[in-house]
Design a protein around this motif. Sequence first.
Motif, PDB file in Angstrom:
ATOM      1  N   ILE A  63       0.862  -1.181   0.000  1.00 22.37           N
ATOM      2  CA  ILE A  63       0.000   0.000   0.000  1.00 22.37           C
ATOM      3  C   ILE A  63       0.897   1.228   0.000  1.00 22.37           C
ATOM      4  O   ILE A  63       1.745   1.393   0.880  1.00 22.37           O
ATOM      5  N   THR A  64       0.726   2.074  -1.011  1.00 23.57           N
ATOM      6  CA  THR A  64       1.552   3.271  -1.115  1.00 23.57           C
ATOM      7  C   THR A  64       0.968   4.392  -0.267  1.00 23.57           C
ATOM      8  O   THR A  64      -0.154   4.298   0.239  1.00 23.57           O
ATOM      9  N   GLU A  65       1.748   5.458  -0.160  1.00 23.80           N
ATOM     10  CA  GLU A  65       1.336   6.609   0.650  1.00 23.80           C
ATOM     11  C   GLU A  65       0.045   7.236   0.129  1.00 23.80           C
ATOM     12  O   GLU A  65      -0.779   7.717   0.916  1.00 23.80           O
ATOM     13  N   ASP A  66      -0.162   7.203  -1.182  1.00 18.50           N
ATOM     14  CA  ASP A  66      -1.356   7.819  -1.758  1.00 18.50           C
ATOM     15  C   ASP A  66      -2.533   6.851  -1.864  1.00 18.50           C
ATOM     16  O   ASP A  66      -3.544   7.162  -2.489  1.00 18.50           O
ATOM     17  N   GLY A  67      -2.446   5.661  -1.251  1.00 19.25           N
ATOM     18  CA  GLY A  67      -3.579   4.752  -1.166  1.00 19.25           C
ATOM     19  C   GLY A  67      -3.732   3.789  -2.324  1.00 19.25           C
ATOM     20  O   GLY A  67      -4.801   3.216  -2.506  1.00 19.25           O
ATOM     21  N   TYR A  69      -3.071   0.193  -4.141  1.00 18.59           N
ATOM     22  CA  TYR A  69      -2.849  -1.178  -3.699  1.00 18.59           C
ATOM     23  C   TYR A  69      -2.143  -1.972  -4.792  1.00 18.59           C
ATOM     24  O   TYR A  69      -2.485  -1.865  -5.965  1.00 18.59           O
ATOM     25  N   ALA A 101       3.008  -1.721   4.016  1.00 16.47           N
ATOM     26  CA  ALA A 101       2.482  -0.363   3.892  1.00 16.47           C
ATOM     27  C   ALA A 101       3.591   0.657   4.114  1.00 16.47           C
ATOM     28  O   ALA A 101       4.448   0.480   4.982  1.00 16.47           O
ATOM     29  N   ASP A 102       3.556   1.723   3.332  1.00 16.55           N
ATOM     30  CA  ASP A 102       4.475   2.833   3.512  1.00 16.55           C
ATOM     31  C   ASP A 102       4.244   3.430   4.896  1.00 16.55           C
ATOM     32  O   ASP A 102       3.127   3.404   5.418  1.00 16.55           O
ATOM     33  N   THR A 105       1.356   5.824   5.084  1.00 11.76           N
ATOM     34  CA  THR A 105       0.049   5.367   4.607  1.00 11.76           C
ATOM     35  C   THR A 105      -1.007   5.648   5.665  1.00 11.76           C
ATOM     36  O   THR A 105      -0.745   5.522   6.863  1.00 11.76           O
ATOM     37  N   LYS A 106      -2.190   6.013   5.224  1.00 14.10           N
ATOM     38  CA  LYS A 106      -3.287   6.274   6.163  1.00 14.10           C
ATOM     39  C   LYS A 106      -3.756   4.958   6.782  1.00 14.10           C
ATOM     40  O   LYS A 106      -3.758   3.918   6.131  1.00 14.10           O
ATOM     41  N   ASP A 109      -6.478   2.758   5.027  1.00 13.20           N
ATOM     42  CA  ASP A 109      -6.085   1.885   3.927  1.00 13.20           C
ATOM     43  C   ASP A 109      -5.558   0.539   4.445  1.00 13.20           C
ATOM     44  O   ASP A 109      -5.841  -0.508   3.875  1.00 13.20           O
TER      45      ASP A 109
END
Length: 132
Positions: A63-67, A69, A101-102, A105-106, A109
């Motif tokens: 999962i990247t920082e901008d959401g 997948y 996950a980064d 990451t939120k 997510d």
Amino acid sequence: MELKRRNKVSAEFSMSSMTDIIFLLLIFFMITSSAISQSAIEVKLPQSAAGDPNVQDPTSVSITEDGKYFVNDKEIAKENLENYLVNELKGVQNPTFTIRADENTKHKDVIFAMGIAETHKFNLAIATTEQE
């Protein structure tokens, strides 16, 4: 005629019984607190066999920082992630996937991916890096 009382009521309070009670409480709490900490230290963790041939590489969900997948480096839309994972892990004896996950990451997510694992009873691991 004035009568004198022979029994005088003493206004003093004896603290000896109070100190005994406090001392006993202190001993009780010292013994119970040390017993609790000792039992936590004596836990022995199981050891794993290195190079077990029955263990396969689990599916990886990044999962990247901008959401966004990614499943095994293939980008998957959020709406299709659950169906893709179910099809990917169908027929596997111990269905497992790892969330990578980064650090920025939120949480929502990551929780979404964890919810998929919970719904379908998949095993789950969260990848981290060792602190320096």
